[in-house]
Design a protein around this motif. Structure first.
Motif, PDB file in Angstrom:
ATOM      1  N   SER A 217       0.701  -1.191  -0.073  1.00 19.50           N
ATOM      2  CA  SER A 217      -0.102   0.053  -0.154  1.00 19.50           C
ATOM      3  C   SER A 217       0.827   1.199  -0.045  1.00 19.50           C
ATOM      4  O   SER A 217       2.081   1.097   0.477  1.00 19.50           O
ATOM      5  CB  SER A 217      -0.884   0.034   1.210  1.00 19.50           C
ATOM      6  OG  SER A 217      -1.468   1.300   1.354  1.00 19.50           O
ATOM      7  N   HIS A 219       0.463   3.862   1.656  1.00 16.18           N
ATOM      8  CA  HIS A 219       0.540   4.253   3.105  1.00 16.18           C
ATOM      9  C   HIS A 219       0.856   3.368   4.109  1.00 16.18           C
ATOM     10  O   HIS A 219       0.741   2.102   3.983  1.00 16.18           O
ATOM     11  CB  HIS A 219      -1.052   4.603   3.591  1.00 16.18           C
ATOM     12  CG  HIS A 219      -1.558   5.774   2.858  1.00 16.18           C
ATOM     13  ND1 HIS A 219      -2.682   5.166   1.808  1.00 16.18           N
ATOM     14  CD2 HIS A 219      -1.138   6.857   2.295  1.00 16.18           C
ATOM     15  CE1 HIS A 219      -2.976   6.415   1.160  1.00 16.18           C
ATOM     16  NE2 HIS A 219      -2.169   7.540   1.497  1.00 16.18           N
ATOM     17  N   LYS A 224      -3.113   3.171   8.564  1.00 16.85           N
ATOM     18  CA  LYS A 224      -4.168   2.515   8.109  1.00 16.85           C
ATOM     19  C   LYS A 224      -4.796   1.920   9.412  1.00 16.85           C
ATOM     20  O   LYS A 224      -6.164   1.985   9.222  1.00 16.85           O
ATOM     21  CB  LYS A 224      -3.867   1.098   7.250  1.00 16.85           C
ATOM     22  CG  LYS A 224      -3.594   1.461   6.012  1.00 16.85           C
ATOM     23  CD  LYS A 224      -2.979   0.157   5.105  1.00 16.85           C
ATOM     24  CE  LYS A 224      -4.124  -0.776   4.728  1.00 16.85           C
ATOM     25  NZ  LYS A 224      -3.924  -1.937   4.015  1.00 16.85           N
ATOM     26  N   GLU A 227      -7.299   4.730  10.289  1.00 15.10           N
ATOM     27  CA  GLU A 227      -8.313   5.323   9.293  1.00 15.10           C
ATOM     28  C   GLU A 227      -9.678   5.610  10.048  1.00 15.10           C
ATOM     29  O   GLU A 227     -10.460   6.436   9.469  1.00 15.10           O
ATOM     30  CB  GLU A 227      -8.380   4.467   8.070  1.00 15.10           C
ATOM     31  CG  GLU A 227      -7.204   4.799   7.028  1.00 15.10           C
ATOM     32  CD  GLU A 227      -7.290   3.816   5.804  1.00 15.10           C
ATOM     33  OE1 GLU A 227      -8.021   2.980   6.015  1.00 15.10           O
ATOM     34  OE2 GLU A 227      -6.295   3.937   5.173  1.00 15.10           O
TER      35      GLU A 227
END
Length: 232
Positions: A217, A219, A224, A227
């Protein structure tokens, strides 16, 4: 001594480089610490143009605090963090943040609160804290786009081209005049173009990629995990 936070000193010194240097807006001249959703803390620093964030899973923030801001720190503390210990010497293991000072500790037991002038304290320096403020909205400028398959690069090569750009365009306000990196795929070379006047069509740089793991990813995992947290 009433301590409010404990962080990895190397993480703190590294992110401190992204903080501003002066000005009335304290949030641009500070290292921000906030509690991670599940483990440790997150450190963030920004000067308004660049931002750096890092998850410190071993970090600690006082239960009464959700966030904490440490304004720019005495250079003596940063120097002690980065300095290599002499043979048999003590090396920093934790940075404790108190209400009025920072204490750099060499104690292997990083959970033990240090005495400011105890045997394991490498440096004790006064520092300004901001404890009652609106949380920094650092997640807002993070792009949500997907990975564009750009390769991994040796950061020393980026610094080399920064030096070249500043020699060619030694501007006081924008040294180097701007740099653009153009990727040719996950395993391809990267082109370097300089945006300064008279250099756009005169200069070309090439950086060869280095091998590393493929990102799952764009990020990092700690972002994550957060989030689900409402933007600050």
């Amino acid at each position: 001594m009433n301590y409010l936070a404990r962080v990895n000193p190397l993480y703190f010194a590294a992110l401190h480089r992204a903080a501003g240097d002066g000005g009335v807006r304290y949030w641009l001249n500070s290292v921000h610490i906030e509690r991670h959703q599940s483990e440790g803390v997150i450190l963030v620093a920004t000067n308004g143009r660049v931002m750096a964030a890092m998850h410190d899973p071993e970090g600690w923030l006082h239960p009464d605090r959700a966030t904490l801001t440490v304004q720019r720190t005495n250079k003596r503390v940063l120097s002690a963090i980065s300095k290599r210990p002499s043979k048999g010497g003590l090396s920093p293991k934790s940075l404790w943040i108190g209400e009025s000072c920072l204490v750099l500790s060499a104690n292997e037991d990083t959970s033990e609160e240090p005495e400011p002038f105890g045997p394991f304290s490498l440096v004790a320096e006064r520092s300004a804290l901001v404890v009652d403020h609106e949380p920094l909205n650092w997640r807002r400028p993070i792009p949500k786009g997907e990975d564009t398959a750009a390769p991994w690069l040796n950061p020393q090569y980026l610094a080399l081209f920064s030096d070249i750009a500043q020699v060619l365009f030694p501007s006081k306000y924008c040294p180097g005049g701007g740099m653009r990196l153009i990727a040719s795929g996950e395993n391809g070379a990267v082109l370097v173009r300089l945006a300064a006047p008279d250099l756009v069509e005169r200069f070309l740089g090439v950086i060869m990629p280095i091998r590393n793991d493929t990102l799952n990813s764009p990020h990092p995992a700690f972002l994550k995990l957060n989030e689900g947290v409402s933007p600050c």
